[in-house]
Design a protein around this motif. Structure first.
Motif, mmCIF file in Angstrom:
data_model
loop_
_atom_site.group_PDB
_atom_site.id
_atom_site.type_symbol
_atom_site.label_atom_id
_atom_site.label_comp_id
_atom_site.label_asym_id
_atom_site.label_seq_id
_atom_site.Cartn_x
_atom_site.Cartn_y
_atom_site.Cartn_z
ATOM 1 N N PRO A 209 -8.673 -16.731 -60.720
ATOM 2 C CA PRO A 209 -7.325 -16.792 -60.127
ATOM 3 C C PRO A 209 -7.217 -15.985 -58.837
ATOM 4 O O PRO A 209 -7.625 -14.823 -58.788
ATOM 5 N N GLY A 210 -6.664 -16.611 -57.816
ATOM 6 C CA GLY A 210 -6.427 -15.921 -56.555
ATOM 7 C C GLY A 210 -7.656 -15.677 -55.709
ATOM 8 O O GLY A 210 -7.560 -15.042 -54.654
ATOM 9 N N MET A 211 -8.815 -16.184 -56.154
ATOM 10 C CA MET A 211 -10.044 -15.903 -55.413
ATOM 11 C C MET A 211 -10.747 -17.155 -54.943
ATOM 12 O O MET A 211 -11.848 -17.078 -54.392
ATOM 13 N N GLY A 212 -10.185 -18.304 -55.176
ATOM 14 C CA GLY A 212 -10.846 -19.522 -54.764
ATOM 15 C C GLY A 212 -12.145 -19.719 -55.523
ATOM 16 O O GLY A 212 -12.294 -19.261 -56.655
ATOM 17 N N LEU A 213 -13.082 -20.389 -54.904
ATOM 18 C CA LEU A 213 -14.386 -20.628 -55.509
ATOM 19 C C LEU A 213 -15.420 -19.725 -54.848
ATOM 20 O O LEU A 213 -15.458 -19.616 -53.621
ATOM 21 N N ARG A 214 -16.259 -19.131 -55.661
ATOM 22 C CA ARG A 214 -17.324 -18.282 -55.135
ATOM 23 C C ARG A 214 -18.661 -18.835 -55.606
ATOM 24 O O ARG A 214 -18.838 -19.151 -56.778
ATOM 25 N N LEU A 215 -19.600 -18.891 -54.694
ATOM 26 C CA LEU A 215 -20.899 -19.494 -54.969
ATOM 27 C C LEU A 215 -21.792 -18.540 -55.749
ATOM 28 O O LEU A 215 -21.996 -17.396 -55.347
ATOM 29 N N ILE A 216 -22.334 -19.033 -56.859
ATOM 30 C CA ILE A 216 -23.203 -18.210 -57.697
ATOM 31 C C ILE A 216 -24.666 -18.406 -57.281
ATOM 32 O O ILE A 216 -25.354 -17.462 -56.899
ATOM 33 N N HIS A 217 -25.150 -19.621 -57.415
ATOM 34 C CA HIS A 217 -26.502 -20.006 -57.026
ATOM 35 C C HIS A 217 -26.460 -21.428 -56.479
ATOM 36 O O HIS A 217 -25.516 -22.173 -56.781
ATOM 37 N N ALA B 88 -31.669 -20.626 -55.031
ATOM 38 C CA ALA B 88 -31.383 -19.491 -54.163
ATOM 39 C C ALA B 88 -30.090 -18.845 -54.599
ATOM 40 O O ALA B 88 -29.251 -19.489 -55.254
ATOM 41 N N LYS B 89 -29.924 -17.566 -54.240
ATOM 42 C CA LYS B 89 -28.741 -16.831 -54.637
ATOM 43 C C LYS B 89 -27.588 -17.118 -53.694
ATOM 44 O O LYS B 89 -27.757 -17.274 -52.488
ATOM 45 N N GLY B 90 -26.405 -17.145 -54.295
ATOM 46 C CA GLY B 90 -25.196 -17.275 -53.513
ATOM 47 C C GLY B 90 -24.490 -15.941 -53.370
ATOM 48 O O GLY B 90 -25.128 -14.892 -53.303
ATOM 49 N N GLU B 91 -23.192 -15.990 -53.358
ATOM 50 C CA GLU B 91 -22.384 -14.791 -53.119
ATOM 51 C C GLU B 91 -22.336 -13.850 -54.321
ATOM 52 O O GLU B 91 -22.324 -12.621 -54.174
ATOM 53 N N VAL B 92 -22.293 -14.429 -55.539
ATOM 54 C CA VAL B 92 -22.126 -13.610 -56.750
ATOM 55 C C VAL B 92 -23.169 -13.977 -57.807
ATOM 56 O O VAL B 92 -22.842 -14.477 -58.885
ATOM 57 N N PRO B 93 -24.466 -13.707 -57.576
ATOM 58 C CA PRO B 93 -25.524 -14.166 -58.475
ATOM 59 C C PRO B 93 -25.803 -13.277 -59.691
ATOM 60 O O PRO B 93 -26.452 -13.729 -60.645
ATOM 61 N N ASP B 94 -25.313 -12.042 -59.665
ATOM 62 C CA ASP B 94 -25.712 -11.095 -60.717
ATOM 63 C C ASP B 94 -25.233 -11.541 -62.093
ATOM 64 O O ASP B 94 -24.072 -11.876 -62.289
ATOM 65 N N GLY B 95 -26.176 -11.489 -63.063
ATOM 66 C CA GLY B 95 -25.851 -11.858 -64.431
ATOM 67 C C GLY B 95 -26.097 -13.318 -64.746
ATOM 68 O O GLY B 95 -25.874 -13.752 -65.881
#
Lengths: 114, 118
Positions: B39-47, B56-63
């Motif tokens: 919520p409120g953060m749009g979409l964030r790229l993981i991988h 390849a890694k995106g913006e929030v790959p940890d875990g």
């Protein structure tokens, strides 16, 4: 860093009224710009896109958007809203050809009153 | 033509459990992506993946981990789920269009997978 902002978290309009959803981007160069719509429980569907040329872009479902370089904006408009337009709308941009560099705005939720 | 299909659509996990989300596309797209939506953060790229056998890694790959053993499938794994991974996950696939100026990438999204970690 690249960023896309959508100043309005939630907008409510009456059915038949006009609509404008705001989108601003911050880049050094002109990016490719997109508007997506997400209906409840659904994925994102592309409404329209701007790459270059005519600054007024027509999309599906009667939507249009206007690119204004001077204002770094790409606002989405519809002259007459239908109840089925209630959804969340995302503005997105990228500077290059690669989807991994897409940046999405936080979204604007549209409610439509009968 | 199914487009992009995600399974499962809903899942509830306990902290520390593992799971895999499957994304399948039937459009012969080279590029595939995993996003999370909060919520409120749009979409964030993981991988993401630019082709079979690549990730390849995106913006929030940890875990998270991913694999692209077949062109049509892109798997997202959580080895030890945490409450912070409660989110809606979207898969997307894309291609570089020869008919659009500069060959810009166009994304097609799946319907999403809602994950709750207790």
């Amino acid at each position: 860093a690249q960023s896309v902002t959508q100043p309005d978290i939630h907008i409510t309009v009456s059915e038949g009224a006009s609509l404008e959803l705001r989108c601003n981007y911050s880049y050094g160069a002109t990016p490719y710009l997109f508007w997506y719509v997400q209906s409840p429980g659904q994925g994102l569907q592309l409404l329209l896109k701007y790459f270059s040329g005519d600054t007024l872009v027509q999309g599906i479902k009667g939507f249009e958007a206007e690119f204004k370089r001077s204002q770094s904006s790409f606002n989405l408009r519809k002259p007459s809203v239908h109840w089925s337009d209630a959804a969340e709308y995302f503005c997105a941009s990228t500077l290059d050809n690669y989807g991994q560099n897409f940046v999405f705005g936080p979204g604007t939720r549209l409610s439509v009153l009968p | 033509n199914a487009g992009v299909t995600q399974t499962p659509k809903f899942r509830v996990l306990k902290t520390g459990q593992s799971m895999t989300l499957l994304c399948a596309q039937d459009m012969n797209h080279e590029y595939m992506y995993w996003y999370r939506q909060d919520p409120g953060m749009g979409l964030r790229l993981i991988h993401y993946s630019v082709g079979e056998g690549t990730t390849a890694k995106g913006e929030v790959p940890d875990g998270y981990n991913v694999s692209r053993l077949k062109k049509q499938n892109f798997l997202l794994g959580l080895e030890s789920a945490a409450p912070s991974q409660t989110s809606v996950y979207f898969c997307a696939s894309g291609f570089q269009s020869l008919t659009i100026p500069a060959g810009a990438n166009v994304l097609t999204f799946g319907a999403g997978s809602r994950l709750t970690v207790l």
